[in-house]
Design an enzyme around this catalytic site. Structure first.
Site, PDB file in Angstrom:
ATOM      1  N   ASP A 113      39.896  35.785  38.005  1.00 14.96           N
ATOM      2  CA  ASP A 113      39.562  37.127  37.509  1.00 14.96           C
ATOM      3  C   ASP A 113      40.753  38.058  37.491  1.00 14.96           C
ATOM      4  OD1 ASP A 113      36.764  36.887  37.145  1.00 14.96           O
ATOM      5  OD2 ASP A 113      36.488  36.974  39.317  1.00 14.96           O
TER       6      ASP A 113
HETATM    7  C1  BGC Z   1      38.721  39.892  43.386  1.00  7.73           C
HETATM    8  C2  BGC Z   1      38.249  38.647  42.773  1.00  7.73           C
HETATM    9  C3  BGC Z   1      36.889  38.842  42.249  1.00  7.73           C
HETATM   10  C4  BGC Z   1      36.831  40.039  41.328  1.00  7.73           C
HETATM   11  C5  BGC Z   1      35.435  40.193  40.818  1.00  7.73           C
HETATM   12  C6  BGC Z   1      38.614  41.016  42.401  1.00  7.73           C
HETATM   13  O1  BGC Z   1      39.039  42.176  42.989  1.00  7.73           O
HETATM   14  O2  BGC Z   1      40.016  39.707  43.821  1.00  7.73           O
HETATM   15  O3  BGC Z   1      38.273  37.597  43.695  1.00  7.73           O
HETATM   16  O4  BGC Z   1      36.527  37.734  41.495  1.00  7.73           O
HETATM   17  O5  BGC Z   1      37.292  41.158  41.985  1.00  7.73           O
HETATM   18  O6  BGC Z   1      34.933  41.436  40.834  1.00  7.73           O
HETATM   19  C1  NOJ Z   2      35.428  35.491  42.807  1.00 10.79           C
HETATM   20  C2  NOJ Z   2      34.527  35.404  41.625  1.00 10.79           C
HETATM   21  O1  NOJ Z   2      33.181  35.507  42.037  1.00 10.79           O
HETATM   22  C3  NOJ Z   2      34.756  34.112  40.893  1.00 10.79           C
HETATM   23  O2  NOJ Z   2      33.944  34.055  39.751  1.00 10.79           O
HETATM   24  C4  NOJ Z   2      36.202  33.982  40.528  1.00 10.79           C
HETATM   25  O3  NOJ Z   2      36.375  32.794  39.837  1.00 10.79           O
HETATM   26  C5  NOJ Z   2      37.079  34.063  41.741  1.00 10.79           C
HETATM   27  N1  NOJ Z   2      36.804  35.278  42.452  1.00 10.79           N
HETATM   28  C6  NOJ Z   2      38.560  33.987  41.419  1.00 10.79           C
HETATM   29  O4  NOJ Z   2      39.043  35.132  40.849  1.00 10.79           O
END
Ligand code: BGC
Ligand code: NOJ
Length: 816
Positions: A488
Site C-alpha cells: 500500500d
Molecule cells: C500502512 C499499511 C496499510 C495501509 C492501509 C499504511 O499506513 O503502513 O501497512 O496497509 O496503511 O491503510
Molecule cells: C496491510 C494491508 O491490510 C494489506 O492489504 C497490505 O497488503 C499490507 N498492509 C502491505 O502494505
C-alpha cells in the site's frame, strides 16, 4: 523470557503475570456479538460493527495502557480492603497469585488476595447477542468473610467515532433505565427506537450505579472508585454525561465456600414497528429480552453455553490436525494459527489492539487472502464471503479497495486503483474450488457494484479481473501499478511535483505509467489458476488463452523484471527502475521474489533459486525476512508512504510478516525444505515465546510486523492478530512444507521437509471424506514423495482423488 506457557491439552495460553509487555488480548464471540478482552480484563464489546454498534468504551492511546474493560471489584467489608481480581484497574493492590487463561473465544482470569479467591470466565455464547461473566468467589480463610462485589462497564454511546469526538452533543444524550436490577442503556433509543444494551446480575442487588462520576467520585479513576471505597453504591441514574453499569452485591462466605455470581452484558433490537413500543414512548420494550436474561443468569445455562462453545471449536479444528516432530508447528497449526484465521474472518481489519474499530471497512485484497486460511473450516461462509466481495467489483474488473461490512457496498472514500486487487479474487475463488469442488459457485449470478440487473455468473467476474490487468500494461509490458499494489505504501504515481502540495490520492494518482513486477508475478499465478478453472469448465479455448497470457507475462518479467540476481520491484512514474542494483537504496524487495516464484517464473532456468539465495543473503534476519534493503534513509516523494517510515519499520524494511510465507512457499517449490522450515520457525509465535521480552506481542498469534534490522528495536512485533500473515503462514506450513494441498482434481501430497524430519502425520477432512495421512522418509532420502498409497493401493503421481463423502481413507506417502 516468558510471561506464561501453552496448555496444549486445554488449548489455552496461560499468562502467569499481569504486567505483560503489552496487553495480550483474546476475542469473544463467534458470529455477530464480539468483544476483545486483554489479560487484565481490558477491552470492549460490539454488535456486528465495531464502529456503529459499540457497546462499551475503550481508550487506545491512554496512560495507563488498556483503559476500559469488564472490571469486577472485590471488597472485604470487614476491613475495607478492595481489589480487582483481573489486576487492572487496581494494579497498586498486589495479588497473591494471578493467572489468565486465553482459550478459544473465552478468557478466564483468576487470582487471590488475603485468602479470597476470585475467578472470572468471560465468553459470548453461540447464537446469542450477549456475553457472560461467570464470577466464582471462594473463601480460603478459616473464618467467614463478609464481601462486596461490584461490576463495572462504561457504555459507549453506540457510534464509537462520534462518541470519541462529539462531546457537545453526547454529554447530553445518555439515557438509562434500571428495572428489577437490570441496567438498560437506551441512548439513541428515542431516535432510532430499535437497539439497546443491558447489563444484568444473577443476585439481588445491594445497589447499583449508572452515572460514572457517581460511581468513581469526581476526578477519580477506575483504580479507586468512591462507591467501592465506601462499600455502597448510590443508585445513580445517568442523565447525559457518561452512562455506566455497575451492580453491587453483598456476599457472606463460610470458610471454604464458593459462590457463583453471573453478570450478562447484551445487545437487543426491537423491530421498529413494535406494537408494544409506540413512537413517543420513553420506556424500553423489554418483552423479548427478559426471558433471555433470565435464562442466561442461570448457572446451568451458563455451564451448558460454555460446553457448547468448546464443542464448537472441537468441531472446527477437528478437520485438520497434524502431528510433526516440532511442537511449535503442531500447536500453531492445530490451534492458534487456525484460530487466528477465523478471527480474521470475523474481524477483517476492524478491531484489535491496533485497529480501533472505527477505521476501514473490509479490504478486497485482505478478505480474499484471509479466505485461504479459513476456507477448509467454514466453506459455506467462505462461499458467502466470495459472493459479497465479487458483488462490489466494477464492470471494468476494477475493485473498490474496501467495502463496508454492514452495507456490503464499495467504499467510495478510498475508491479503486490498487491494481493488484482484482487478481486476488481469482486466487480466493481458486482456493475455494480446490477445497470444495463446488463448481456451481461459478454460475451464481453476481452483480457489478451491487447494481441490480447487472448480474453475470461469477466466472465472468474472474475473467474481468484478469482482463483488468491485460488492459493496463505499461511501457515494459508489465502491469500498471495504479495507486499501489500489495504494498500500500509504494505510491509511485501518487505524488505532486509542486513542493508543499499534498499527496494526491484522487483518480489522477493512478493515471501514471508506473509498473509493478509484483503484479506481473501475481498475474502469472492468477492466469494459471483461471486456466485451471477453464479446464474444469471445458472451455478449452479460454484455457489456452490464459496459459498463453501467463507465458507472455513471464516473458516480460524475464526481460524487464530480472535484475541479474533477483526480481526487480517496479518501474516508477518516470520509467526508472525500483528494486535494482542500480538504486542506492531499496535495491532488493521481498514481494516480487515471492510472488514471481509462486507464479512459477524462473523455476526451470534457475532464476528462482538465484533470487532465493539473494533473499537469504540480503534480506533474511534471525527474526524473519525484511521487506527490502537498504532501507530508505530519507523521505522520497516519488516513492510515497513507504519512505515515510523510519528505517526498519513497517513497509520501510520492517519484517512485514505477511510476505515471509511467500518465500517459504517459494523455497518449497524449488525443493529446499530446510530453508522453508527455518523461515517458518523464525516467525512462528510459539517458537518465539522464549524471547517474549523482545517480541512483546502475544506469543500465540502472528503479528503483522516485526521491526527489521535497521530498527533500534529489531525483533519487536507490532499489530498482532489481524493480518494476512495468519492465512499465508497457515498455507505455507500445511500446504507447501507439509504439502497436503487441495487441488482441483483431488488432494495433493507433496511435502518438502527439513532434512532431519523422519516424517509426520495429518488427519484432514476434504470434500466430506477423512484422510489419515502418514508421510515417511526413506533412509537418507532428500527429495520429494516417490510413492503414494491410498488404502494400500498405489496412485499415479502424488494426487489422491477425492473419496466418497463420509468415508475414511488411509494415505501413506514415502519420500524416496
Ligand atoms: C500502512 C499499511 C496499510 C495501509 C492501509 C499504511 O499506513 O503502513 O501497512 O496497509 O496503511 O491503510
Ligand atoms: C496491510 C494491508 O491490510 C494489506 O492489504 C497490505 O497488503 C499490507 N498492509 C502491505 O502494505
Amino acid at each position: 523470557m516468558r510471561y506464561g506457557h501453552f496448555d496444549d491439552d486445554q488449548r489455552e495460553y496461560v499468562i502467569g503475570q499481569p504486567d505483560t509487555p503489552l496487553p495480550w488480548i483474546n476475542y469473544l464471540g463467534t458470529d455477530a456479538y464480539f468483544g476483545i478482552v486483554s489479560n487484565t480484563g481490558g477491552g470492549y464489546s460490539f454488535y456486528r460493527d465495531a464502529r456503529l454498534r459499540r457497546l462499551t468504551r475503550y481508550r487506545y492511546n491512554n496512560a495507563p495502557l488498556d483503559v476500559g474493560g469488564r472490571y469486577v471489584y472485590v471488597r472485604d467489608d470487614a476491613t475495607g480492603d478492595y481489589w480487582s481480581p483481573s489486576w487492572q484497574p487496581t494494579p497498586e493492590r498486589e495479588l497473591d497469585d494471578y493467572e489468565c487463561r486465553h482459550g478459544l473465544s473465552y478468557t478466564r482470569i483468576a487470582s487471590a488476595r488475603g485468602g479470597i479467591r476470585a475467578e472470572t470466565l468471560y465468553f459470548a455464547p453461540l447464537g446469542e447477542t450477549l456475553e457472560v461473566w461467570r464470577v466464582r468467589v471462594t473463601n480460603d480463610r478459616d473464618s467467614a468473610a463478609e464481601l462486596s462485589l461490584f461490576s463495572s462497564i462504561e457504555f459507549c454511546l453506540w457510534d464509537a467515532q462520534d462518541d470519541a469526538t462529539n462531546y457537545q452533543r453526547n454529554f447530553s444524550t445518555g439515557q438509562v433505565e434500571v428495572v428489577d436490577g437490570v441496567i438498560y442503556h437506551k441512548t439513541e433509543y428515542r431516535e432510532r427506537r430499535d437497539h439497546f444494551a443491558y447489563f444484568a446480575c444473577s443476585e439481588p442487588l445491594a445497589g447499583f450505579d449508572t452515572q460514572r462520576e457517581a460511581f468513581l467520585g469526581a476526578y477519580r479513576g477506575w483504580d479507586r472508585p468512591a462507591a467501592v471505597e465506601r462499600g455502597a453504591a448510590s443508585d445513580s441514574i445517568a442523565h447525559g454525561w457518561q452512562p455506566i453499569g455497575s451492580h453491587h452485591v453483598r456476599l457472606t462466605l463460610a470458610p471454604g465456600e464458593t459462590r457463583e455470581v453471573n453478570f450478562l452484558l447484551g445487545y437487543a433490537e426491537n423491530p421498529r414497528d413494535d406494537k408494544f413500543d409506540p413512537p413517543g414512548s420513553q420506556t424500553l420494550n423489554k418483552t423479548r429480552v427478559r426471558p433471555v436474561i433470565e435464562r442466561w443468569l442461570r448457572p446451568e445455562t451458563v455451564e451448558k453455553g460454555y460446553a457448547d462453545l468448546r464443542a464448537y471449536w472441537d468441531a472446527l479444528l477437528g478437520g485438520l490436525r497434524v502431528r510433526t516432530p516440532d511442537q511449535d508447528t503442531d500447536r500453531m497449526v492445530n490451534v492458534w494459527n487456525a484460530y487466528q484465521c477465523l478471527v480474521t474472518f470475523n474481524m477483517s481489519r476492524s478491531a484489535s489492539g491496533y485497529e480501533s474499530g472505527i477505521g476501514r471497512g473490509m479490504g478486497f485484497r485482505d478478505s480474499n487472502q484471509d479466505l485461504l486460511g479459513f476456507v477448509h473450516m467454514v466453506p459455506e461462509r467462505a462461499r458467502e464471503r466470495i459472493l459479497d466481495i465479487a458483488a462490489t467489483q466494477k464492470p471494468t474488473g476494477g475493485a473498490y479497495h474496501q467495502y463496508q461490512p454492514l452495507t456490503k457496498r464499495g467504499n467510495n472514500d478510498i475508491g479503486e486503483g490498487f491494481n493488484d486487487d482484482p487478481l486476488w479474487l481469482i486466487l480466493g475463488v481458486a482456493a475455494y474450488l480446490k477445497e470444495t469442488g463446488d463448481l456451481a459457485l461459478l454460475d451464481v449470478p453476481v452483480p457489478f457494484d451491487n447494481e441490480p440487473g447487472s448480474e453475470v455468473p461469477l466466472y465472468e467476474h474472474l475473467r474481468r479481473s484478469l482482463r483488468y490487468t491485460l488492459e493496463r500494461l505499461g511501457p515494459h509490458g508489465l502491469p500498471l501499478i495504479g495507486r499501489a499494489d500489495w504494498n500500500d505504501c509504494l505510491n509511485l504515481n501518487c505524488f505532486s511535483d509542486t513542493p508543499g502540495e499534498p499527496f494526491q490520492t484522487t483518480e489522477n494518482a493512478s493515471g501514471g505509467v508506473a509498473e509493478s513486477v509484483f503484479i506481473a508475478g501475481q498475474f502469472v499465478l492468477a492466469a494459471k489458476e483461471l486456466a485451471g478453472i477453464a479446464r474444469l469448465l471445458e472451455r478449452d479455448g479460454e484455457e489456452v488463452f490464459y496459459r498463453a497470457a501467463a507465458e507472455k507475462m513471464a516473458g516480460s518479467i524475464a526481460e524487464h523484471g530480472w535484475d541479474g540476481a533477483w526480481f526487480r520491484r517496479a518501474y516508477d512514474f518516470y520509467g526508472n527502475v525500483i528494486g535494482s542494483g542500480e538504486n542506492d537504496e531499496g535495491q532488493i524487495f521481498i514481494e516480487p521474489q515471492g510472488m514471481c516464484i509462486l507464479g512459477g517464473v524462473g523455476i526451470e532456468d534457475g532464476l528462482a533459486q538465484r533470487a532465493l539465495d539473494s533473499v537469504a543473503e540480503r534480506l533474511a534476519t534471525p527474526h524473519g525476512i525484511v521487506l527490502q534493503q537498504p532501507a530508505y534513509s530519507s523521505y522520497r516523494i516519488e516513492l510515497g508512504e513507504i519512505s515515510s517510515y523510519p528505517p526498519g519499520y513497517k513497509e520501510n524494511a520492517g519484517i512485514f510478516c505477511h510476505t515471509n510465507p511467500w518465500i517459504m512457499i517459494a523455497e518449497a517449490i524449488v525443493g529446499n525444505g530446510d530453508r522453508a522450515f527455518d523461515y517458518y520457525r523464525r516467525l512462528n509465535p510459539s517458537a518465539r515465546e522464549e524471547i517474549s521480552e523482545v517480541h512483546r506481542c502475544e506469543p500465540y498469534v502472528y503479528a503483522q510486523m516485526i521491526a527489521g534490522k535497521d530498527a533500534p528495536t529489531h525483533g519487536e512485533a507490532k499489530n498482532s492478530w489481524l493480518s494476512g500473515t495468519a492465512a499465508w503462514n497457515f498455507v505455507a506450513i500445511t500446504q507447501w512444507i507439509l504439502g497436503v494441498r487441495p487441488d482441483f482434481d483431488g488432494l495433493r501430497i507433496d511435502p518438502v521437509l527439513p532434512a532431519d524430519w523422519p516424517g509426520f502425520e495429518v488427519t484432514r477432512s476434504f470434500r466430506g471424506a477423512t484422510y489419515e495421512i502418514t508421510v515417511r522418509r526413506a533412509e537418507g532420502a532428500t527429495s520429494r514423495v516417490t510413492e503414494v498409497l491410498v488404502d494400500g493401493v498405489p496412485v499415479p503421481g502424488n494426487l489422491v482423488p477425492a473419496a466418497a463423502p463420509g468415508t475414511t481413507v488411509r494415505v501413506e506417502a514415502v519420500i524416496g
